[in-house]
Scaffold this motif. Structure first.
Motif, short mmCIF file in Angstrom:
data_model
loop_
_atom_site.label_atom_id
_atom_site.label_comp_id
_atom_site.label_asym_id
_atom_site.label_seq_id
_atom_site.Cartn_x
_atom_site.Cartn_y
_atom_site.Cartn_z
N ARG A 79 0.85 -1.19 0.00
CA ARG A 79 0.00 0.00 0.00
C ARG A 79 0.88 1.23 0.00
NH1 ARG A 79 -1.66 3.56 3.84
NH2 ARG A 79 -3.67 4.59 3.52
N ILE A 80 0.59 2.18 -0.90
CA ILE A 80 1.34 3.42 -1.01
C ILE A 80 0.39 4.58 -0.75
CG2 ILE A 80 2.76 4.87 -2.50
CD1 ILE A 80 3.38 2.32 -4.14
N ASP A 90 10.23 7.04 -4.60
CA ASP A 90 9.55 6.44 -3.46
C ASP A 90 8.64 5.29 -3.88
OD1 ASP A 90 10.68 8.29 -1.68
OD2 ASP A 90 9.09 9.74 -2.04
N ILE A 91 8.25 5.27 -5.15
CA ILE A 91 7.36 4.24 -5.68
C ILE A 91 8.13 3.15 -6.41
CG2 ILE A 91 5.52 3.79 -7.34
CD1 ILE A 91 4.32 6.46 -6.67
N GLN A 107 17.64 -0.58 -4.88
CA GLN A 107 16.59 -0.97 -3.95
C GLN A 107 15.24 -0.76 -4.64
OE1 GLN A 107 16.86 1.04 -0.18
NE2 GLN A 107 18.58 -0.20 0.51
N LEU A 108 14.54 -1.86 -4.89
CA LEU A 108 13.26 -1.78 -5.57
C LEU A 108 12.20 -1.18 -4.66
CD1 LEU A 108 13.23 -5.25 -7.38
CD2 LEU A 108 13.96 -3.04 -8.28
N GLY A 109 11.31 -0.40 -5.25
CA GLY A 109 10.26 0.26 -4.49
C GLY A 109 9.04 -0.62 -4.30
N THR A 128 5.11 12.18 -10.33
CA THR A 128 4.99 10.88 -9.69
C THR A 128 3.94 10.03 -10.39
OG1 THR A 128 5.65 11.86 -7.58
CG2 THR A 128 4.53 9.72 -7.50
N GLN A 129 2.84 10.66 -10.79
CA GLN A 129 1.82 9.93 -11.54
C GLN A 129 2.39 9.36 -12.83
OE1 GLN A 129 -1.66 12.31 -12.17
NE2 GLN A 129 -1.94 12.78 -10.00
#
Length: 333
Positions: A79-80, A90-91, A107-109, A128-129
């Motif tokens: 959940r984000i 961050d995603i 590092q995978l989000g 971000t979208q």
């Protein structure tokens, strides 16, 4: 050279699909009270590999539903919470410098999960979208120039709160079109809300499902089976005719409703109808699509694809009203 035609689903495969769906549905229903439309949309998305946009006020079991479905199929779930300061990294993930090794490590989000809930997607920035577009469409992310495939199955459930619109970013039409379905949730009725409290009191939500679960291999089987459900050419013409009318509404529906449409649905709507109708037929235990499958899906497929003008929005004309008029103008086979 053309591909060989796909073999239609056999009776044995139909029976196996029905058994899998019965187990998943029973497990889901144990954790979620009501919201039958949401359950249908989630199962269709699961079988088609599509994504869902959910619109509702807070507290209507969106997260619970996503977690329940993930648990029912042994899938990973993340959940984000979208906020204006959320960054693409961050995603999707980022590269971190490891001083001990003097090198960067990836590092995978949280988007690298089978089920991803993007809570209040319209609160995240346009940048971000846009980072989600590659994940949703290409089923991959790119970090430091390296592509990372997303797990299969991969399902995005994005939510929007229709009440609080301050500080939100409008979802562009190109991104809206990438959601297979848009489901609008309503409050539970009196009996359903009593049932929710009873189940909380009994601890139903804190223990594993009594109905068992299936595995990701079963989900992949469902996805393959859904593509082999028979779609008659007459049903295909019915789908395309309905989508065509949304683009030429003035010729087919009442003038006051036709004037509300700025832009009709794109060919993605026709594709969504054909994919979702096959999945709905399989969910109903059939190896073929019927016109009622298409009609049942009309709102969830089209409500986010028909672009209304300012006057229609100001007059609070619901897209469902226009969609119903469109389907009334198209003769079913």
């Amino acid at each position: 050279m053309t591909d060989a035609p796909r073999i239609r689903i056999s009776p044995d495969e139909l029976a196996r699909a029905t058994s899998i769906l019965t187990t998943v549905t029973s497990s889901y229903d144990e954790k979620v009270v009501g919201q039958k439309g949401l359950r249908t949309s989630l199962l269709i998305a699961l079988m088609t590999g599509g994504h869902i946009l959910l619109e509702s006020v807070p507290g209507l079991a969106k997260t619970t539903a996503a977690e329940a479905l993930a648990d029912a199929v042994h899938a990973s779930f993340k959940r984000i919470q979208c906020t204006p300061d959320l960054l693409p990294s961050d995603i999707i993930g980022t590269q971190i410098f490891d001083y001990a090794k003097s090198s960067f490590e990836t590092q995978l989000g949280p988007v690298h999960a089978n089920f991803v809930l993007l809570d209040e997607i319209n609160r995240s920035s346009a940048k971000t979208q846009s980072a989600m577009l590659e994940a949703m469409q290409e089923r991959q992310t790119t970090i430091g120039g390296v592509m990372h495939a997303l797990p299969n199955p991969f399902l995005v459930l994005a939510t929007q709160n229709p009440i609080e619109q301050e500080g939100t970013y409008h979802l562009p039409e190109a991104q809206l079109d990438r959601f297979l379905l848009k489901e609008v949730l309503d409050y539970p009725d009196f009996a359903e809300e009593v049932e929710i409290l009873d189940r909380i009191q009994d601890g139903v939500f804190d223990r594993p499902s009594a109905h068992g679960s299936v595995h990701l291999d079963d989900v992949l089987f469902l996805q393959d089976a859904a593509t082999r459900v028979y779609l008659d050419p007459a049903i295909t013409n019915y789908i395309v005719s309905a989508v065509y009318v949304t683009r030429h509404a003035a010729t087919y529906i009442a003038a006051d409703l036709a004037e509300c449409i700025d832009y009709g649905a794109s060919p993605r709507a026709s594709i969504a109808f054909s994919r979702a109708a096959r999945a709905l037929a399989l969910l109903n235990g059939r190896d073929h699509v019927i016109p009622d499958d298409v009609k049942e899906l009309r709102h969830v497929v089209l409500r986010h694809r028909i672009i209304l003008n300012f006057e229609a929005i100001a007059d609070d004309i619901a897209p469902e009203t226009i969609i119903d008029a469109v389907f009334a103008a198209v003769q079913a086979p």
